[in-house]
Enzyme design. Structure first.
Site, PDB file in Angstrom:
ATOM      1  N   TYR A   1     -13.331  -9.164  -4.200  1.00  0.00           N
ATOM      2  CA  TYR A   1     -14.280  -8.944  -5.279  1.00  0.00           C
ATOM      3  C   TYR A   1     -14.336 -10.171  -6.192  1.00  0.00           C
ATOM      4  CZ  TYR A   1     -14.356  -4.267  -3.353  1.00  0.00           C
ATOM      5  OH  TYR A   1     -14.487  -3.209  -2.487  1.00  0.00           O
TER       6      TYR A   1
ATOM      7  N   GLY B   1      -1.749   4.919  -1.029  1.00  0.00           N
ATOM      8  CA  GLY B   1      -3.183   5.093  -1.069  1.00  0.00           C
ATOM      9  C   GLY B   1      -3.648   6.314  -0.314  1.00  0.00           C
TER      10      GLY B   1
END
Length: 364
Positions: free
Chosen positions: A177, A316
């Site tokens: 990102y 996660g």
């Protein structure tokens, strides 16, 4: 010997165990990126994590290209987050907001504008849109006079996160990102003070972190990096000196903790044969270090803590189907398996309907 289930101070946040919930995009907000009521239940259910790191949350309309992901730039979003954080706190938990600018990983059909990045590049990945996956678009490089506005967006999102009741924030500087696009040399071709040398390529990371700290305090600020291998087309030709420099920079700034997402050859997202850099980063980062990526057993997590490389582990995918994951890991109870078809879908199915151990016992 330190246990996975021992408490830990993550900067100013006192976590009751070292089983952290990693940020997990779920796409349950509105089309206007406002949190919804089912998100209250989802996060409340997972409050036994030592610390919840929220799903990636947009700092601005420009930076949020994931359909139905939440934001933190408007009063409406802040108001909708408040019952979420309150529910976590009422259940005895702690939660920080992960602040997200996706950079070139957005599509104009979602944001309404051309994506921005460090340089005029594009990824081979297909972008999530309201009409399904679409080919990526070439980003335009951020002008020098636009970067102060990006810093302002991070500051506003941090203030909004605290106003919404979060215990702190995490800067998303990983996974290809915007900040990662500045950090790594296959995406950053700038010839100004934000490009070229490692010092220049880490400048945006430093400036964002300093701005966030000015609002939240260092002890309630954390950062996520993904130092090993390609991540959504973003990579570096010599990652160890880059990321050890970045980690030392963050250590000197006094952040509460650093989280590393390090996939391996069998990683769910971003498989790579590049060795993990956490051992080298451990040598220069003097504060709590959290590792992440495909840890799904207590034994694997305990082993990395025993090695001295990590102080805690962020789980996660395992948290998707196991809202009471710390208890399951501690007791050796079986784990539910998540339904991948519902990871990013709307509604409660595959989101808030996974049973906790207590419910399973009653059902039996």
């Amino acid at each position: 010997m330190v246990s996975l289930f021992d408490p830990i101070a993550l900067g100013d946040i006192q976590a009751p165990n070292r089983v952290l919930m990693a940020p997990l995009t779920r796409g349950r907000a509105t089309r206007e990126h406002v949190p919804t009521g089912i998100m209250i239940d989802y996060y409340r259910q997972r409050a036994s994590a030592g610390l919840i790191i929220s799903e990636a949350t947009g700092i601005s309309r420009q930076g949020l290209g994931w359909p139905y992901a939440p934001g933190l730039w408007s009063d409406e979003q802040v108001a909708a987050w408040r019952p979420v954080t309150a529910a976590v706190h009422e259940a005895g938990g702690r939660i920080v907001a992960q602040l997200w600018h996706m950079g070139r990983q957005v599509h104009s059909s979602v944001t309404g504008e051309q994506p921005v990045s460090s340089s005029a590049t594009r990824t081979e990945c297909h972008m999530h849109t309201y009409e399904g996956r679409q080919p990526s678009e070439t980003a335009r490089p951020l002008r020098l006079d636009e970067i102060p506005g990006i810093l302002d967006d991070y500051e506003r999102a941090t203030r909004n996160a605290l106003a919404a009741g979060f215990d702190g924030v995490q800067i998303h500087a990983a996974n290809g990102y915007l900040i990662d696009q500045f950090l790594r040399d296959n995406a950053n071709f700038r010839d100004d003070r934000y490009g070229g040398s490692i010092e220049n390529r880490t400048r945006l990371l430093r400036e964002v972190t300093e701005r966030v700290i000015s609002v939240a305090g260092a002890g309630r600020t954390s950062v996520r990096l993904s130092p090993n291998g390609d991540s959504q087309g973003v990579d570096d030709s010599n990652p160890e000196p880059l990321f050890t420099y970045a980690a030392k920079l963050l250590s000197d700034l006094g952040i509460g903790f650093l989280e590393l997402r390090e996939p391996g050859p069998d990683g769910t997202f971003g498989k790579t044969d590049v060795p993990k850099l956490s051992p080298a980063i451990r040598k220069v980062f003097a504060r709590p270090l959290v590792v992440n990526s495909d840890y799904d057993t207590a034994q694997a997590a305990q082993a990395v803590i025993d090695s001295g490389v990590a102080d805690a582990v962020a789980f996660g995918r395992t948290f998707l189907a196991n809202p009471d994951l710390p208890e399951r890991l501690k007791t050796g109870a079986p784990l539910n398996t998540s339904d991948m078809a519902t990871w990013y879908s709307q509604g409660e199915a595959g989101y808030t309907d996974y049973p906790a151990l207590s419910a399973e016992t009653v059902a039996a």
